[in-house]
Every structure is written in structure tokens, then in C-alpha cells.
Scaffold this motif. Sequence first.
Motif, PDB file in Angstrom:
ATOM      1  N   PHE A  67       0.828  -1.200   0.000  1.00  0.00           N
ATOM      2  CA  PHE A  67       0.000   0.000   0.000  1.00  0.00           C
ATOM      3  C   PHE A  67       0.865   1.254   0.000  1.00  0.00           C
ATOM      4  CE2 PHE A  67      -2.578   3.258   2.177  1.00  0.00           C
ATOM      5  CZ  PHE A  67      -3.670   3.290   1.307  1.00  0.00           C
ATOM      6  N   GLN A  68       1.929   1.254   0.805  1.00  0.00           N
ATOM      7  CA  GLN A  68       2.798   2.432   0.854  1.00  0.00           C
ATOM      8  C   GLN A  68       3.637   2.587  -0.408  1.00  0.00           C
ATOM      9  OE1 GLN A  68       2.562   4.821   3.017  1.00  0.00           O
ATOM     10  NE2 GLN A  68       1.006   3.698   4.185  1.00  0.00           N
ATOM     11  N   LYS A  69       3.887   1.485  -1.106  1.00  0.00           N
ATOM     12  CA  LYS A  69       4.654   1.568  -2.352  1.00  0.00           C
ATOM     13  C   LYS A  69       3.751   1.869  -3.544  1.00  0.00           C
ATOM     14  CE  LYS A  69       8.087  -1.309  -3.111  1.00  0.00           C
ATOM     15  NZ  LYS A  69       9.322  -0.513  -2.946  1.00  0.00           N
ATOM     16  N   GLY A  70       2.427   1.865  -3.311  1.00  0.00           N
ATOM     17  CA  GLY A  70       1.502   2.130  -4.404  1.00  0.00           C
ATOM     18  C   GLY A  70       1.395   0.972  -5.374  1.00  0.00           C
ATOM     19  N   GLY A 119     -17.451   4.770  -3.762  1.00  0.00           N
ATOM     20  CA  GLY A 119     -16.149   4.743  -4.429  1.00  0.00           C
ATOM     21  C   GLY A 119     -14.965   4.681  -3.498  1.00  0.00           C
ATOM     22  N   LYS A 120     -15.203   4.596  -2.189  1.00  0.00           N
ATOM     23  CA  LYS A 120     -14.116   4.575  -1.211  1.00  0.00           C
ATOM     24  C   LYS A 120     -13.728   3.135  -0.893  1.00  0.00           C
ATOM     25  CE  LYS A 120     -15.657   8.963   0.726  1.00  0.00           C
ATOM     26  NZ  LYS A 120     -16.264   9.659   1.880  1.00  0.00           N
ATOM     27  N   LYS A 121     -12.428   2.871  -0.905  1.00  0.00           N
ATOM     28  CA  LYS A 121     -11.913   1.510  -0.738  1.00  0.00           C
ATOM     29  C   LYS A 121     -11.570   1.168   0.709  1.00  0.00           C
ATOM     30  CE  LYS A 121     -11.790  -0.095  -5.004  1.00  0.00           C
ATOM     31  NZ  LYS A 121     -12.458  -1.345  -5.391  1.00  0.00           N
ATOM     32  N   GLY A 122     -11.187   2.163   1.507  1.00  0.00           N
ATOM     33  CA  GLY A 122     -10.772   1.903   2.872  1.00  0.00           C
ATOM     34  C   GLY A 122     -10.452   3.201   3.583  1.00  0.00           C
ATOM     35  N   LYS A 123      -9.720   3.100   4.683  1.00  0.00           N
ATOM     36  CA  LYS A 123      -9.411   4.304   5.454  1.00  0.00           C
ATOM     37  C   LYS A 123      -8.082   4.133   6.183  1.00  0.00           C
ATOM     38  CE  LYS A 123     -12.419   2.558   9.113  1.00  0.00           C
ATOM     39  NZ  LYS A 123     -13.712   2.706   9.802  1.00  0.00           N
ATOM     40  N   GLU A 124      -7.502   5.272   6.566  1.00  0.00           N
ATOM     41  CA  GLU A 124      -6.234   5.318   7.298  1.00  0.00           C
ATOM     42  C   GLU A 124      -6.392   6.184   8.537  1.00  0.00           C
ATOM     43  OE1 GLU A 124      -2.269   5.515   4.897  1.00  0.00           O
ATOM     44  OE2 GLU A 124      -3.760   6.691   3.803  1.00  0.00           O
ATOM     45  N   ARG A 145      -9.027   9.603  11.044  1.00  0.00           N
ATOM     46  CA  ARG A 145      -9.488   8.511  10.186  1.00  0.00           C
ATOM     47  C   ARG A 145     -10.072   9.090   8.897  1.00  0.00           C
ATOM     48  NH1 ARG A 145     -11.948   5.952  13.747  1.00  0.00           N
ATOM     49  NH2 ARG A 145     -10.567   4.185  14.134  1.00  0.00           N
ATOM     50  N   LYS A 146      -9.398   8.794   7.776  1.00  0.00           N
ATOM     51  CA  LYS A 146      -9.822   9.338   6.490  1.00  0.00           C
ATOM     52  C   LYS A 146      -9.968   8.213   5.475  1.00  0.00           C
ATOM     53  CE  LYS A 146      -8.108  13.135   4.910  1.00  0.00           C
ATOM     54  NZ  LYS A 146      -7.171  14.182   4.416  1.00  0.00           N
ATOM     55  N   ALA A 147     -11.035   8.279   4.696  1.00  0.00           N
ATOM     56  CA  ALA A 147     -11.291   7.257   3.675  1.00  0.00           C
ATOM     57  C   ALA A 147     -10.544   7.601   2.395  1.00  0.00           C
ATOM     58  CB  ALA A 147     -12.784   7.153   3.405  1.00  0.00           C
ATOM     59  N   PHE A 148     -10.006   6.568   1.733  1.00  0.00           N
ATOM     60  CA  PHE A 148      -9.291   6.779   0.479  1.00  0.00           C
ATOM     61  C   PHE A 148     -10.016   6.067  -0.661  1.00  0.00           C
ATOM     62  CE2 PHE A 148      -7.283   3.150   2.629  1.00  0.00           C
ATOM     63  CZ  PHE A 148      -7.394   2.161   1.668  1.00  0.00           C
ATOM     64  N   GLY A 151      -6.591   4.089  -6.151  1.00  0.00           N
ATOM     65  CA  GLY A 151      -5.515   4.837  -6.785  1.00  0.00           C
ATOM     66  C   GLY A 151      -5.098   6.096  -6.047  1.00  0.00           C
ATOM     67  N   ARG A 152      -5.748   6.407  -4.923  1.00  0.00           N
ATOM     68  CA  ARG A 152      -5.405   7.628  -4.184  1.00  0.00           C
ATOM     69  C   ARG A 152      -4.048   7.512  -3.516  1.00  0.00           C
ATOM     70  NH1 ARG A 152      -3.254  10.438  -1.305  1.00  0.00           N
ATOM     71  NH2 ARG A 152      -3.947  12.196  -0.038  1.00  0.00           N
ATOM     72  N   GLY A 153      -3.664   6.330  -3.067  1.00  0.00           N
ATOM     73  CA  GLY A 153      -2.413   6.176  -2.350  1.00  0.00           C
ATOM     74  C   GLY A 153      -2.572   6.550  -0.894  1.00  0.00           C
TER      75      GLY A 153
END
Length: 378
Positions: A67-70, A119-124, A145-148, A151-153
Motif C-alpha cells: 500500500f505504501q509503495k503504491g 467509491g471509497k476503498k478503505g481508510k487510514e 481517520r480518512k477514507a481513500f 488509486g489515491r495512495g
Amino acid sequence: MALYLRPSSLEVRSLLGLGEGKLDFGERKRIRKGTFDPAIPSFFGLYGYNGSGKSGFISAFRILRAFQKGQSPERKAEDFVKAGEKECSILLESLVMEEERPLAFLSYELSFFKDERKGKKGKERLLCRPIEGNGLGKPLVLLPRKAFREGRGSFLEGLGHPYGSLLRRTLRDELLVFPFDEREDTQFLRLLRGGSVSLEEGERCRARLLSSLEAISHLLAFEIDLEVGEKDGRAILLSSKGEEKIPYLLESAGTRKLMLLLSSLAPYLTRRSAWAILDEVDAGIFEYLFGELMRSLYQRGKGSLLFTSHDLRTLETLPHHHARFASLLAEGRFYEIKAGKGENLRDLYLRSLALRSKYPGEDIPAFMRRASRLGGDE
């Protein structure tokens, strides 16, 4: 001074087939008790039955790194979620270090949704707990906590806080997971797989191999010497056996695996910031050699290392508190078994497994407490 991270704990919820589980390396406990010693390596072995969750925790590290490497993961994000659940999460806690001084704990949470939510895949999320004496200060929210979206990274990129950059750099550049993903293609791996690299790159790879080999050369019953040959203007790796030189790919599978493993550990052997995560690394390595190899890596390493194994020899070569055991009854959870002076941790562990059928309602620590009181034919 340069900052670096040590892993403190890893918790998963509804991830793959794991359900819920936590792997605790004990850093918080040692900070609280005032017994934390940075000279003691962050070095742990995971043991347990097949299917007890060991490789699932390794997968969590792979997911964090990708995930961090995209990078595109091997499966769709929603497929990480355990059947019957709507969301899965990975919670990684790390200890921020400045040379020998612990500064804070970072708690990073990465979640994935089973079904897209607009359209949101998950959150960080990222929290920081500064260390104050032997305790912790109030948590600081570095990333709410923000949803991504696809392709947002990671939101860690461009967060603007040094701890966020440190975590991202560690997961992206300092985290090594072995065995390597077949899709991973570096000059180094290409050479070891028999691919084509430049002569200059071949020499750099050879130097890396030989420097790592120094860590265990005293354990081997045979000498390994490597040279870089030339074929059509490109480098090939040769193995020297006395006067004879053979292509490296003609070496035995066991020798090649050992060399690939050792060369992969070069960052761990030289940098505090490096994390090495090794899954079932004992497969194909002679039991005695494996035990001595892990002892040598424990003594010589500078970074953090986590490995899974079915080989119990290491329980006799490493300090007791560097082993974690999967419970037979609580899927995906790991415990530490306390061993007294002179007690053999391997024997204690095997005895705890034997008690399972007699006391099916207890986990491994309870097995051990009961075992110490058993006598006669009980």
C-alpha cells in the motif's frame, strides 16, 4: 539525529481467515516497567500449528508495504475481508527511536471495505503517544481517520509531519518480506534468478552477497566463493568450488535459498531502521544450521527481525522472551511462555501441546501453569 522505528505490536481484525488476533513484542510493557534496553534486539520467532495464523500476520506486513509503495496487491482490496464481515483492519504500533532514546509510540491503522462506499476503498489513521518518563502522554492525532479511493495512495505522503514521513519510509523502503513476491523485480533478484544485468551491477550484487555471507561463514561446512562472469557483455554469477567454476543456478536448491536469504538480510545486518519479515524461513535448511544461523543473526543484527518457523531448534538457541506461540484455541493470537532458569523452552512448549486434549478450554499459558502442578498419572 536520525530517527528510526522498532515494531511494537501488530493487530488484525477480520483479515483474510485470521479473524482477530494480536502479536505483541512487549515494547510498551518494558517502557512502563523501566526495563527497556535498546541494546536488546527486536528479534522474534513465531511458532504454532499449520493454520494457526503465522503466515496471516506476515501477509499483513505485505499489505502494508504494498500500500505504501503504491503497488497493486495480489488480490482485490475487498478480498482481504474475512467472509461474513464488512471491513478488515491492520493496526501497526511502532516505537520511535532517536539513537538509544525512545520518543513515542505510533499507531497506524489501515482498513479495507468489503463493498465500495461511494467509491471509497478503505481508510487510514495515525496516532502518536509521546513517552513521558515510564508512561505515555496524551494521544496526538496526526492523521484522523480518512477514507481513500482507488488509486489515491496513502495519506502519509504529504502529511507534513516527520513521524508520518518516517513511517511511510520504513514501510516502503526499509521493510523486507521474504520469500519475495514473484512480481518483484530488482537488479539483485534478476541476477540471482539467472537474468541479465550489467557488469557493474553484477559486481555490486556480488559484494552484497559476500558481505552478508560473513555473518554465517563460520557455520558452514564448505566454502562459498562467488565471482561475476561475462556472457554477451552482461553479468552472470559463478560459484567457485576450488579450481572449478559453475553457474550459480547449478548450485543446490538449499545453497541458493541460503544465499538468497542471507543477501536479503544485508540491510538488517547493517541498519537499525531495517525490518526483515521472514515466513517459514526454515524450509529446506538443515535443523542444526538453522538454529545456529538464527543465533548468529540475533547477535549480529542491527535492525528488527520477525520470522515464522516449524523448526523448534531455535527455542534452544535464542533467549526465551524472543519467542511467541500461537494458541491452539484462540485463532491468530500469540503468547509468550515464561521459562525458569535451566528450563528448556522447547520441552515446555511440546508439553503444553500435549495437554490440549486433557484441558480443551485453556490456552497455552494456562496449559503451562497447570503443567507445573501436574504429577503422577494426571
